[in-house]
Design a protein around this motif. Structure first.
Motif, PDB file in Angstrom:
ATOM      1  N   LEU A 153      46.517  47.996  35.714  1.00 13.88           N
ATOM      2  CA  LEU A 153      47.472  48.834  36.435  1.00 13.88           C
ATOM      3  C   LEU A 153      46.790  49.980  37.173  1.00 13.88           C
ATOM      4  O   LEU A 153      47.251  50.412  38.230  1.00 13.88           O
ATOM      5  N   SER A 154      45.679  50.473  36.641  1.00 14.32           N
ATOM      6  CA  SER A 154      44.939  51.557  37.301  1.00 14.32           C
ATOM      7  C   SER A 154      44.122  51.062  38.487  1.00 14.32           C
ATOM      8  O   SER A 154      43.610  51.862  39.266  1.00 14.32           O
ATOM      9  N   MET A 155      43.966  49.739  38.613  1.00 13.78           N
ATOM     10  CA  MET A 155      43.179  49.098  39.671  1.00 13.78           C
ATOM     11  C   MET A 155      41.678  49.409  39.558  1.00 13.78           C
ATOM     12  O   MET A 155      40.926  49.170  40.497  1.00 13.78           O
ATOM     13  N   LYS A 156      41.245  49.910  38.417  1.00 13.23           N
ATOM     14  CA  LYS A 156      39.838  50.275  38.277  1.00 13.23           C
ATOM     15  C   LYS A 156      38.921  49.064  38.360  1.00 13.23           C
ATOM     16  O   LYS A 156      37.940  49.055  39.114  1.00 13.23           O
ATOM     17  N   VAL A 157      39.213  48.042  37.562  1.00 10.15           N
ATOM     18  CA  VAL A 157      38.356  46.854  37.585  1.00 10.15           C
ATOM     19  C   VAL A 157      38.428  46.189  38.955  1.00 10.15           C
ATOM     20  O   VAL A 157      37.415  45.782  39.517  1.00 10.15           O
ATOM     21  N   ALA A 158      39.633  46.094  39.507  1.00  5.94           N
ATOM     22  CA  ALA A 158      39.807  45.470  40.819  1.00  5.94           C
ATOM     23  C   ALA A 158      38.990  46.197  41.889  1.00  5.94           C
ATOM     24  O   ALA A 158      38.348  45.561  42.735  1.00  5.94           O
ATOM     25  N   ASN A 159      38.996  47.513  41.869  1.00  2.00           N
ATOM     26  CA  ASN A 159      38.221  48.267  42.855  1.00  2.00           C
ATOM     27  C   ASN A 159      36.719  48.149  42.610  1.00  2.00           C
ATOM     28  O   ASN A 159      35.936  48.024  43.555  1.00  2.00           O
ATOM     29  N   ASP A 160      36.299  48.174  41.341  1.00  2.00           N
ATOM     30  CA  ASP A 160      34.875  48.052  41.029  1.00  2.00           C
ATOM     31  C   ASP A 160      34.310  46.719  41.510  1.00  2.00           C
ATOM     32  O   ASP A 160      33.140  46.635  41.889  1.00  2.00           O
ATOM     33  N   TYR A 161      35.140  45.687  41.502  1.00  3.48           N
ATOM     34  CA  TYR A 161      34.692  44.350  41.898  1.00  3.48           C
ATOM     35  C   TYR A 161      35.070  43.999  43.346  1.00  3.48           C
ATOM     36  O   TYR A 161      34.838  42.872  43.783  1.00  3.48           O
ATOM     37  N   GLY A 162      35.639  44.941  44.079  1.00  6.19           N
ATOM     38  CA  GLY A 162      35.991  44.655  45.463  1.00  6.19           C
ATOM     39  C   GLY A 162      37.115  43.657  45.613  1.00  6.19           C
ATOM     40  O   GLY A 162      37.183  42.931  46.612  1.00  6.19           O
ATOM     41  N   MET A 163      38.014  43.620  44.645  1.00  7.63           N
ATOM     42  CA  MET A 163      39.122  42.670  44.693  1.00  7.63           C
ATOM     43  C   MET A 163      40.263  43.139  45.589  1.00  7.63           C
ATOM     44  O   MET A 163      41.130  42.348  45.954  1.00  7.63           O
ATOM     45  N   ILE A 164      40.281  44.435  45.914  1.00  7.30           N
ATOM     46  CA  ILE A 164      41.305  44.973  46.805  1.00  7.30           C
ATOM     47  C   ILE A 164      40.744  44.944  48.222  1.00  7.30           C
ATOM     48  O   ILE A 164      39.734  45.581  48.516  1.00  7.30           O
ATOM     49  N   GLN A 165      41.364  44.193  49.094  1.00  9.32           N
ATOM     50  CA  GLN A 165      40.863  43.997  50.451  1.00  9.32           C
ATOM     51  C   GLN A 165      41.849  44.588  51.462  1.00  9.32           C
ATOM     52  O   GLN A 165      42.871  43.974  51.772  1.00  9.32           O
ATOM     53  N   ASP A 182      46.740  45.778  49.866  1.00  7.25           N
ATOM     54  CA  ASP A 182      46.413  47.143  49.458  1.00  7.25           C
ATOM     55  C   ASP A 182      46.770  47.427  48.006  1.00  7.25           C
ATOM     56  O   ASP A 182      46.246  48.353  47.406  1.00  7.25           O
ATOM     57  N   THR A 183      47.691  46.652  47.447  1.00  5.05           N
ATOM     58  CA  THR A 183      48.162  46.945  46.094  1.00  5.05           C
ATOM     59  C   THR A 183      48.036  45.752  45.152  1.00  5.05           C
ATOM     60  O   THR A 183      48.412  45.836  43.992  1.00  5.05           O
ATOM     61  N   SER A 184      47.520  44.646  45.647  1.00  5.96           N
ATOM     62  CA  SER A 184      47.303  43.466  44.811  1.00  5.96           C
ATOM     63  C   SER A 184      45.879  42.981  45.001  1.00  5.96           C
ATOM     64  O   SER A 184      45.269  43.200  46.045  1.00  5.96           O
ATOM     65  N   ALA A 185      45.367  42.319  43.978  1.00  2.45           N
ATOM     66  CA  ALA A 185      44.032  41.739  44.082  1.00  2.45           C
ATOM     67  C   ALA A 185      44.113  40.409  44.826  1.00  2.45           C
ATOM     68  O   ALA A 185      45.016  39.608  44.595  1.00  2.45           O
ATOM     69  N   VAL A 186      43.179  40.189  45.743  1.00  4.18           N
ATOM     70  CA  VAL A 186      43.095  38.882  46.389  1.00  4.18           C
ATOM     71  C   VAL A 186      42.531  37.882  45.392  1.00  4.18           C
ATOM     72  O   VAL A 186      42.185  38.233  44.263  1.00  4.18           O
ATOM     73  N   ARG A 187      42.409  36.635  45.815  1.00  9.59           N
ATOM     74  CA  ARG A 187      41.885  35.605  44.918  1.00  9.59           C
ATOM     75  C   ARG A 187      40.348  35.659  44.938  1.00  9.59           C
ATOM     76  O   ARG A 187      39.703  34.953  45.716  1.00  9.59           O
ATOM     77  N   ALA A 188      39.800  36.511  44.096  1.00  9.01           N
ATOM     78  CA  ALA A 188      38.349  36.671  44.023  1.00  9.01           C
ATOM     79  C   ALA A 188      37.834  36.028  42.739  1.00  9.01           C
ATOM     80  O   ALA A 188      38.489  36.093  41.695  1.00  9.01           O
ATOM     81  N   THR A 189      36.670  35.413  42.827  1.00 11.28           N
ATOM     82  CA  THR A 189      36.064  34.753  41.672  1.00 11.28           C
ATOM     83  C   THR A 189      34.614  35.181  41.566  1.00 11.28           C
ATOM     84  O   THR A 189      33.868  35.136  42.551  1.00 11.28           O
ATOM     85  N   PHE A 190      34.207  35.592  40.361  1.00  9.59           N
ATOM     86  CA  PHE A 190      32.859  36.085  40.122  1.00  9.59           C
ATOM     87  C   PHE A 190      32.230  35.290  38.983  1.00  9.59           C
ATOM     88  O   PHE A 190      32.831  35.151  37.919  1.00  9.59           O
ATOM     89  N   ILE A 191      31.034  34.770  39.227  1.00 11.74           N
ATOM     90  CA  ILE A 191      30.290  34.069  38.187  1.00 11.74           C
ATOM     91  C   ILE A 191      29.177  34.992  37.705  1.00 11.74           C
ATOM     92  O   ILE A 191      28.332  35.421  38.487  1.00 11.74           O
ATOM     93  N   ILE A 192      29.216  35.312  36.420  1.00 10.16           N
ATOM     94  CA  ILE A 192      28.290  36.244  35.791  1.00 10.16           C
ATOM     95  C   ILE A 192      27.484  35.485  34.753  1.00 10.16           C
ATOM     96  O   ILE A 192      28.058  34.737  33.937  1.00 10.16           O
ATOM     97  N   ASP A 193      26.162  35.628  34.784  1.00 12.23           N
ATOM     98  CA  ASP A 193      25.343  34.826  33.872  1.00 12.23           C
ATOM     99  C   ASP A 193      25.238  35.459  32.486  1.00 12.23           C
ATOM    100  O   ASP A 193      25.856  36.492  32.192  1.00 12.23           O
ATOM    101  N   ASP A 194      24.450  34.833  31.626  1.00 12.07           N
ATOM    102  CA  ASP A 194      24.370  35.258  30.226  1.00 12.07           C
ATOM    103  C   ASP A 194      23.594  36.553  30.032  1.00 12.07           C
ATOM    104  O   ASP A 194      23.497  37.063  28.913  1.00 12.07           O
ATOM    105  N   LYS A 195      23.066  37.101  31.115  1.00 13.77           N
ATOM    106  CA  LYS A 195      22.406  38.406  31.072  1.00 13.77           C
ATOM    107  C   LYS A 195      23.231  39.466  31.805  1.00 13.77           C
ATOM    108  O   LYS A 195      22.731  40.530  32.147  1.00 13.77           O
ATOM    109  N   SER A 196      24.475  39.154  32.087  1.00 13.21           N
ATOM    110  CA  SER A 196      25.427  40.048  32.770  1.00 13.21           C
ATOM    111  C   SER A 196      25.071  40.293  34.231  1.00 13.21           C
ATOM    112  O   SER A 196      25.480  41.299  34.825  1.00 13.21           O
TER     113      SER A 196
END
Length: 216
Positions: free
Chosen positions: A108-120, A125-139
């Motif tokens: 609800l705070s949009m913090k994670v969405a903004n950190d990952y550039g999900m708000i385009q 402006d108020t919803s996350a687009v369909r973004a997908t991130f692949i993160i490996d075992d070392k983060s």
């Protein structure tokens, strides 16, 4: 609108540590550190109780065992409340007979969405687009894919991409277009003239000195 909504989104960068997060989810509080030692697909959707997102979540659930075989977890996100997430998961179970086995982040705070550039801006402006991130075992962030709000993703492509990334890491190779496990892989091009001279006689399947394949 707030300054956050008017500003350009923060964009994470490939091959750097993924933005850290700690958030309430449908499976309790989750943080990026919880997934250390495992691969992770973090994906956002515009809103709960929407038809395209529902098809995507059912597809992620269907392919969940394949991700698990790759030592890969899933975690979803939308700018909805925990209660909306729970109600939606229960609705999918009731109406479609499909369990959603992975957590969904309340943002609800949009913090994670903004950190990952999900708000385009310009797309949403108020919803996350369909973004997908692949993160490996070392983060480390290894891949990111953005889709418009109107069109759903193909989930088998993300299974394929995780497998391809793991194959490249393990064998120091690249994978061609459409590669599937068991297909031939691409040998890295020679690094200098002498290596190029030798390449054609090294036992690979070569079309030319820079384009060689091999079986694993």
């Amino acid at each position: 609108m707030s300054d956050t909504m008017n500003s350009c989104p923060t964009m994470p960068r490939l091959n750097e540590l993924a933005p850290n997060f700690e958030a309430k989810t449908t499976h309790g509080v989750k943080k990026l550190a919880d997934y250390k030692g495992k691969w992770l697909v973090l994906f956002s959707h515009p809103a709960d109780f929407t038809p395209v997102c529902t098809t995507e979540f059912m597809a992620f659930a269907k392919h969940y065992p394949e991700f698990q075989k790759l030592n890969c977890d899933l975690i979803g996100l939308s700018i909805d409340s925990y209660y909306a997430h729970v109600a939606w998961v229960r609705n999918i179970k009731e109406k479609f007979g499909i369990d959603i086995p992975f957590p969904i982040i309340e943002d609800l705070s949009m913090k994670v969405a903004n950190d990952y550039g999900m708000i385009q801006p310009g797309a949403s402006d108020t919803s996350a687009v369909r973004a997908t991130f692949i993160i490996d075992d070392k983060s480390v962030l290894r891949a990111m894919v953005y889709y418009p709000m109107s069109n759903g993703r193909s989930i088998p492509e993300f299974v394929r991409l995780v497998s391809a990334l793991q194959t490249s890491d393990k064998n120091n190779v690249a994978t061609p277009e459409g590669w599937q496990p068991g297909d031939k892989v691409i040998v890295p091009p020679p690094g200098d003239v002498n290596a190029a001279e030798k390449r054609m006689s090294e036992g690979y399947e070569c079309t030319d000195w820079y384009f060689c394949k091999k079986s694993l």
